[in-house]
Write an enzyme that holds these catalytic residues in place. Sequence first.
Site, PDB file in Angstrom:
ATOM      1  N   GLY A   9       0.855  -1.198   0.000  1.00 44.04           N
ATOM      2  CA  GLY A   9       0.000   0.000   0.000  1.00 44.04           C
ATOM      3  C   GLY A   9       0.875   1.226   0.000  1.00 44.04           C
ATOM      4  CB  ALA A  11      -2.086   5.749  -0.380  1.00 47.08           C
ATOM      5  CB  SER A 128      -2.023   8.435  15.719  1.00 49.57           C
ATOM      6  OG  SER A 128      -2.403   9.797  15.684  1.00 49.57           O
ATOM      7  CE  LYS A 182      -5.038   6.485  14.779  1.00 52.23           C
ATOM      8  NZ  LYS A 182      -5.441   6.388  13.431  1.00 52.23           N
ATOM      9  CG  HIS A 185      -5.502   8.512  18.896  1.00 50.15           C
ATOM     10  ND1 HIS A 185      -5.831   9.073  17.674  1.00 50.15           N
ATOM     11  CD2 HIS A 185      -4.343   9.106  19.262  1.00 50.15           C
ATOM     12  CE1 HIS A 185      -4.910   9.946  17.331  1.00 50.15           C
ATOM     13  NE2 HIS A 185      -3.994   9.995  18.272  1.00 50.15           N
ATOM     14  CG  ASN A 186      -8.673   8.123  15.008  1.00 49.61           C
ATOM     15  OD1 ASN A 186      -7.555   8.164  15.517  1.00 49.61           O
ATOM     16  ND2 ASN A 186      -8.843   7.858  13.735  1.00 49.61           N
ATOM     17  CD  GLU A 189      -7.695  12.705  15.138  1.00 47.72           C
ATOM     18  OE1 GLU A 189      -6.784  11.916  15.438  1.00 47.72           O
ATOM     19  OE2 GLU A 189      -8.182  12.734  13.990  1.00 47.72           O
ATOM     20  CE  LYS A 260     -10.372   9.021   4.559  1.00 45.19           C
ATOM     21  NZ  LYS A 260      -8.962   8.738   4.280  1.00 45.19           N
TER      22      LYS A 260
HETATM   23  P1  NBP Z   1      -6.026   5.111   1.604  1.00 50.81           P
HETATM   24  O1  NBP Z   1      -6.817   4.802   2.832  1.00 50.81           O
HETATM   25  O2  NBP Z   1      -6.531   6.145   0.679  1.00 50.81           O
HETATM   26  O3  NBP Z   1      -5.837   3.735   0.786  1.00 50.81           O
HETATM   27  C1  NBP Z   1      -5.158   3.728  -0.445  1.00 50.81           C
HETATM   28  C2  NBP Z   1      -4.310   2.490  -0.564  1.00 50.81           C
HETATM   29  O4  NBP Z   1      -5.110   1.305  -0.473  1.00 50.81           O
HETATM   30  C3  NBP Z   1      -3.632   2.440  -1.930  1.00 50.81           C
HETATM   31  O5  NBP Z   1      -2.359   1.873  -1.777  1.00 50.81           O
HETATM   32  C4  NBP Z   1      -4.566   1.527  -2.704  1.00 50.81           C
HETATM   33  O6  NBP Z   1      -3.973   0.921  -3.802  1.00 50.81           O
HETATM   34  C5  NBP Z   1      -4.868   0.513  -1.654  1.00 50.81           C
HETATM   35  N1  NBP Z   1      -6.007  -0.345  -1.973  1.00 50.81           N
HETATM   36  C6  NBP Z   1      -7.315  -0.066  -2.133  1.00 50.81           C
HETATM   37 BR1  NBP Z   1      -8.036   1.608  -2.056  1.00 50.81          BR
HETATM   38  N2  NBP Z   1      -8.065  -1.134  -2.417  1.00 50.81           N
HETATM   39  C7  NBP Z   1      -7.192  -2.156  -2.453  1.00 50.81           C
HETATM   40  C8  NBP Z   1      -7.353  -3.531  -2.688  1.00 50.81           C
HETATM   41  N3  NBP Z   1      -8.558  -4.066  -2.912  1.00 50.81           N
HETATM   42  N4  NBP Z   1      -6.254  -4.309  -2.660  1.00 50.81           N
HETATM   43  C9  NBP Z   1      -5.050  -3.800  -2.416  1.00 50.81           C
HETATM   44  N5  NBP Z   1      -4.821  -2.473  -2.174  1.00 50.81           N
HETATM   45  C10 NBP Z   1      -5.896  -1.669  -2.183  1.00 50.81           C
HETATM   46  O7  NBP Z   1      -4.502   5.429   1.974  1.00 50.81           O
HETATM   47  P2  NBP Z   1      -3.848   6.238   3.208  1.00 50.81           P
HETATM   48  O8  NBP Z   1      -4.501   7.558   3.398  1.00 50.81           O
HETATM   49  O9  NBP Z   1      -2.390   6.164   2.951  1.00 50.81           O
HETATM   50  O10 NBP Z   1      -4.203   5.338   4.479  1.00 50.81           O
HETATM   51  C11 NBP Z   1      -3.810   3.989   4.620  1.00 50.81           C
HETATM   52  C12 NBP Z   1      -4.413   3.449   5.913  1.00 50.81           C
HETATM   53  O11 NBP Z   1      -3.900   4.191   7.030  1.00 50.81           O
HETATM   54  C13 NBP Z   1      -5.935   3.589   5.998  1.00 50.81           C
HETATM   55  O12 NBP Z   1      -6.481   2.508   6.709  1.00 50.81           O
HETATM   56  C14 NBP Z   1      -6.125   4.852   6.790  1.00 50.81           C
HETATM   57  O13 NBP Z   1      -7.363   4.907   7.459  1.00 50.81           O
HETATM   58  C15 NBP Z   1      -4.963   4.755   7.766  1.00 50.81           C
HETATM   59  N6  NBP Z   1      -4.503   6.049   8.303  1.00 50.81           N
HETATM   60  C16 NBP Z   1      -4.433   7.143   7.513  1.00 50.81           C
HETATM   61  C17 NBP Z   1      -3.975   8.351   8.032  1.00 50.81           C
HETATM   62  C18 NBP Z   1      -3.876   9.577   7.157  1.00 50.81           C
HETATM   63  O14 NBP Z   1      -3.527  10.633   7.697  1.00 50.81           O
HETATM   64  N7  NBP Z   1      -4.137   9.475   5.861  1.00 50.81           N
HETATM   65  C19 NBP Z   1      -3.576   8.416   9.358  1.00 50.81           C
HETATM   66  C20 NBP Z   1      -3.625   7.273  10.148  1.00 50.81           C
HETATM   67  C21 NBP Z   1      -4.081   6.088   9.603  1.00 50.81           C
HETATM   68  P3  NBP Z   1      -4.113   1.579  -5.278  1.00 50.81           P
HETATM   69  O15 NBP Z   1      -2.981   2.567  -5.391  1.00 50.81           O
HETATM   70  O16 NBP Z   1      -3.955   0.420  -6.172  1.00 50.81           O
HETATM   71  O17 NBP Z   1      -5.450   2.229  -5.365  1.00 50.81           O
END
Ligand code: NBP
Length: 468
Positions: A9, A11, A128, A182, A185-186, A189, A260
């Site tokens: 993953g 992102a 977090s 977690k 925590h949210n 938050e 979310k």
């Molecule tokens: P996202 O929550 O937006 O997820 C995007 C990622 O998931 C991409 O790598 C995407 O691959 C992959 N993905 C999806 Br969508 N469907 C998939 C599938 N069926 N099989 C495999 N991969 C798949 O990314 P993020 O914002 O980086 O967050 C990642 C996790 O961390 C989430 O659970 C989020 O809640 C958590 N989190 C986020 C934050 C924040 O500040 N953003 C903070 C703390 C925790 P692709 O590129 O192929 O679409």
Amino acid sequence: MKAHVGVVGLAVMGQNLALNIARNGYAVAVYNRTAERTKQFVEERVKGEKIIPSFDVQSFVESVERPRKIILMVKAGSPVDEMIEELLPYLDKDDLIIDAGNSHYGDTNRRLEELSHRGILFLGMGVSGGEYGALHGPSIMPGGTLEAYKMIQDVLTKIAAKTEDGPCCTYVGNGSAGHFVKMVHNGIEYSIMQAISEVYDVMRKILKMNSVEIGEVFEEWNKSELASFLVEITYKIMKHIDEETKKPLVELILDKAEQKGTGKWTAQTALDLGVPTPSLNVAVFARTISHFKEQRKELSRIFGEKKRVHAEQRLIEDLKKSLHFSMFLSFSQGLWLIHEASNVYNYNVDLLEVLRIWKGGCIIRAKLLDLLRSILRENPQNVNLLASETTIQFVKEKLPSALKVNSIARESGVPTPVLSNSIDYLLSLTEENLPANLIQAQRDFFGAHTFERTDKQGTFHVEWQELE
Ligand code: NBP
């Protein structure tokens, strides 16, 4: 060369976590469902770090040394299950999968159960700190078996944020404890963000302050006992000028708050477990209400302009105390919920450790955590922090201000759900006689639900009226 750990993953969170691990000296294998994202990551962000990209799952798994440690940073929900299913054919017994996304703790329990039957270790891990934290040091909340945690402990403690009290990572507890903590925590938050926003609303609507002036107040507060990440970003937001319009950008942002799910899950879980978390719950509803923009617009026109009462600038000091009060009680509610869940689900969570790892890296890091820790250290049974001489002193000092802010906001028609629910939470819990006796009588009146009496033992029912 094989990688020490794998990250799936790429992102924002996954990229930054992978870079953080690599910059701490570990070789990291990476994989993303969409190959383009992996290519872009390697081309644009990898600068000599030991990162090994793969473009199919089998090569990815084979590029990680055994026993494998694979961190999933994909979207919570079905993507986690789909990714696990894709990995499983290539994994060996005693390999470890770590779900680092914001998964619901119920899903984590299910995955733990399913994977244990297949000989795969699993950790549900809260992370977090947003994208900055993931890169520079987040607060990390892993849960599962201690055996699984030990396999990845060195990496996690190295990449976590550090404070004078150690790395912001600890083994949180059994089962889904990590994702549960977690989630709460949210929830906290949400509550603190809403409380800060209510204070901002009072400042702009009643004290008629502009955004930059409000930013200056928050900046000062951030040098005081209110110092916290959320107060810090608030002053920075207030002072941020939009390049195009030269106005504070915050004034141009539509007032519809998104979510979310983790705040909602916290509220739902608190209701299920019977733990009072009113500040956390109304913070979720505040976001829900904000979504009815068109309706609010129409109703505000029908109801007419609200008459704001006059308040002196010294209300700022009361606002400061009121915010501090609400922050304290938001933590009180969240800790109580974690404690109850720990009992019900046998998590075995150490609340002092939770407060310690929230001190750095995470979104709710705050100076206040040191006070909370000292209160809990005095008496570890005091899980909502209320039964303490320190708390009584704190409340004595803050409550009059919270009441004053509440009253002025009410009179002026400014909604302050978290600020006022924090007051009611405290007043209710510190009141021996609540009117629940009347509720019991009403229940018995219309539904024969029975009641207990204060003057004798037993369960009673009365025919409150003659049935024809
Ligand atoms: P996202 O929550 O937006 O997820 C995007 C990622 O998931 C991409 O790598 C995407 O691959 C992959 N993905 C999806 Br969508 N469907 C998939 C599938 N069926 N099989 C495999 N991969 C798949 O990314 P993020 O914002 O980086 O967050 C990642 C996790 O961390 C989430 O659970 C989020 O809640 C958590 N989190 C986020 C934050 C924040 O500040 N953003 C903070 C703390 C925790 P692709 O590129 O192929 O679409």
